[in-house]
Write a protein that holds these residues in place. Structure first.
Motif, mmCIF file in Angstrom:
data_model
loop_
_atom_site.group_PDB
_atom_site.id
_atom_site.type_symbol
_atom_site.label_atom_id
_atom_site.label_comp_id
_atom_site.label_asym_id
_atom_site.label_seq_id
_atom_site.Cartn_x
_atom_site.Cartn_y
_atom_site.Cartn_z
ATOM 1 N N TYR A 166 0.775 -1.360 -0.011
ATOM 2 C CA TYR A 166 0.415 0.188 -0.171
ATOM 3 C C TYR A 166 0.579 1.446 -0.370
ATOM 4 O O TYR A 166 0.688 2.540 -0.786
ATOM 5 C CB TYR A 166 -0.997 -0.707 1.511
ATOM 6 C CG TYR A 166 -1.665 1.242 1.220
ATOM 7 C CD1 TYR A 166 -2.612 1.515 0.348
ATOM 8 C CD2 TYR A 166 -1.070 2.553 2.428
ATOM 9 C CE1 TYR A 166 -3.192 2.799 0.615
ATOM 10 C CE2 TYR A 166 -1.785 3.220 2.622
ATOM 11 C CZ TYR A 166 -3.126 4.261 1.461
ATOM 12 O OH TYR A 166 -3.846 5.385 1.388
ATOM 13 N N TYR A 167 1.694 1.256 0.735
ATOM 14 C CA TYR A 167 2.618 2.068 1.142
ATOM 15 C C TYR A 167 3.174 2.677 -0.609
ATOM 16 O O TYR A 167 3.522 4.158 -0.984
ATOM 17 C CB TYR A 167 3.714 2.866 2.198
ATOM 18 C CG TYR A 167 3.259 2.992 3.916
ATOM 19 C CD1 TYR A 167 2.231 3.411 3.631
ATOM 20 C CD2 TYR A 167 2.498 1.712 5.084
ATOM 21 C CE1 TYR A 167 1.461 4.258 4.783
ATOM 22 C CE2 TYR A 167 2.113 1.864 5.571
ATOM 23 C CZ TYR A 167 1.401 2.639 6.088
ATOM 24 O OH TYR A 167 0.951 3.833 7.065
ATOM 25 N N ASN A 168 3.794 1.556 -0.693
ATOM 26 C CA ASN A 168 4.736 1.432 -1.960
ATOM 27 C C ASN A 168 3.533 2.058 -3.275
ATOM 28 O O ASN A 168 4.466 3.601 -4.097
ATOM 29 C CB ASN A 168 5.539 0.243 -2.378
ATOM 30 C CG ASN A 168 6.386 -0.259 -1.347
ATOM 31 O OD1 ASN A 168 7.210 0.933 -0.601
ATOM 32 N ND2 ASN A 168 6.882 -1.497 -1.759
ATOM 33 N N SER A 169 2.182 1.761 -3.370
ATOM 34 C CA SER A 169 2.360 2.388 -3.985
ATOM 35 C C SER A 169 1.173 3.320 -4.030
ATOM 36 O O SER A 169 1.557 4.251 -5.004
ATOM 37 C CB SER A 169 0.140 1.185 -4.321
ATOM 38 O OG SER A 169 -0.545 1.715 -3.208
ATOM 39 N N GLN A 170 1.761 4.223 -2.937
ATOM 40 C CA GLN A 170 1.269 5.724 -2.710
ATOM 41 C C GLN A 170 2.407 6.825 -2.837
ATOM 42 O O GLN A 170 2.101 8.106 -2.380
ATOM 43 C CB GLN A 170 0.560 6.010 -1.187
ATOM 44 C CG GLN A 170 -0.541 4.963 -1.435
ATOM 45 C CD GLN A 170 -1.889 5.498 -2.104
ATOM 46 O OE1 GLN A 170 -2.283 6.769 -2.102
ATOM 47 N NE2 GLN A 170 -2.362 4.678 -2.358
ATOM 48 N N GLY A 171 3.710 5.373 -2.882
ATOM 49 C CA GLY A 171 4.883 6.761 -3.341
ATOM 50 C C GLY A 171 4.806 7.351 -1.493
ATOM 51 O O GLY A 171 6.241 7.784 -1.410
ATOM 52 N N ILE A 172 3.978 6.325 -0.402
ATOM 53 C CA ILE A 172 5.282 6.817 0.547
ATOM 54 C C ILE A 172 6.225 5.722 1.490
ATOM 55 O O ILE A 172 5.887 4.358 1.692
ATOM 56 C CB ILE A 172 4.383 6.846 1.150
ATOM 57 C CG1 ILE A 172 2.355 7.465 1.686
ATOM 58 C CG2 ILE A 172 4.688 6.677 3.069
ATOM 59 C CD1 ILE A 172 1.414 7.289 1.782
ATOM 60 N N VAL A 173 7.554 6.432 1.353
ATOM 61 C CA VAL A 173 9.182 5.519 2.391
ATOM 62 C C VAL A 173 8.639 5.286 4.021
ATOM 63 O O VAL A 173 8.326 6.227 4.592
ATOM 64 C CB VAL A 173 10.035 6.023 1.614
ATOM 65 C CG1 VAL A 173 10.931 5.532 2.291
ATOM 66 C CG2 VAL A 173 10.060 6.440 0.308
ATOM 67 N N LYS A 174 8.561 4.724 3.824
ATOM 68 C CA LYS A 174 8.273 4.202 5.707
ATOM 69 C C LYS A 174 9.081 2.462 5.845
ATOM 70 O O LYS A 174 9.100 1.238 5.265
ATOM 71 C CB LYS A 174 6.762 3.531 5.678
ATOM 72 C CG LYS A 174 6.116 4.843 6.372
ATOM 73 C CD LYS A 174 4.943 4.443 6.896
ATOM 74 C CE LYS A 174 3.772 6.066 7.032
ATOM 75 N NZ LYS A 174 3.978 6.104 8.161
ATOM 76 N N SER A 175 10.105 2.164 6.802
ATOM 77 C CA SER A 175 10.749 1.471 6.945
ATOM 78 C C SER A 175 9.725 0.057 7.643
ATOM 79 O O SER A 175 8.403 0.349 8.046
ATOM 80 C CB SER A 175 11.750 1.771 8.088
ATOM 81 O OG SER A 175 11.249 2.244 9.429
ATOM 82 N N ASN A 176 10.003 -1.233 7.575
ATOM 83 C CA ASN A 176 9.367 -2.052 8.085
ATOM 84 C C ASN A 176 9.216 -1.360 9.153
ATOM 85 O O ASN A 176 7.871 -2.178 10.459
ATOM 86 C CB ASN A 176 9.928 -3.528 8.348
ATOM 87 C CG ASN A 176 10.365 -3.584 6.244
ATOM 88 O OD1 ASN A 176 9.530 -3.398 5.281
ATOM 89 N ND2 ASN A 176 10.815 -4.799 6.272
ATOM 90 N N SER A 177 10.298 -1.594 10.491
ATOM 91 C CA SER A 177 10.064 -1.118 11.479
ATOM 92 C C SER A 177 8.924 0.126 12.262
ATOM 93 O O SER A 177 7.997 -0.251 13.125
ATOM 94 C CB SER A 177 11.344 -0.810 12.606
ATOM 95 O OG SER A 177 11.901 0.207 12.256
#
Length: 100
Positions: free
Chosen positions: A78-89
């Motif tokens: 989901y975050y990748n599809s929105q162009g949002i970078v979030k770490s797994n942690s």
């Protein structure tokens, strides 16, 4: 209703939480002996005077870890599809942010 947020990530997280933790554990509980009696939770939890939700949350955090195995890849996508970078942690911290 899984939530009343206007944030799609929050709604998706809530939906995953309900399915991966509560629906999965409740169906496993019922399917083994056709009774909702917490028969599938960690043995020490059965003796505790805590709610079903508390027991399911404890079991998820300490034994099952299905949110990591199942929920994390969904939230990553989901975050990748929105162009949002979030770490797994960071994602896991949000996903495991439920009380109790």
């Amino acid at each position: 209703m899984v939530g009343n947020s206007s944030d799609n990530a929050d709604l998706l997280d809530t939906f995953i939480h309900e399915i991966v933790i509560h629906v999965d554990q409740s169906s496993a509980d019922f399917s083994d002996d056709k009774v909702m009696n917490n028969s599938n939770v960690y043995p020490a939890l059965r003796k505790m005077n805590e709610s079903r939700g508390y027991k399911q949350h404890w079991q998820e955090r300490n034994v099952n870890k299905a949110m990591t195995r199942i929920g994390l890849p969904i939230m990553q996508q989901y975050y990748n599809s929105q162009g949002i970078v979030k770490s797994n942690s960071a994602i896991l911290k949000l996903m495991y942010g439920f009380r109790n």
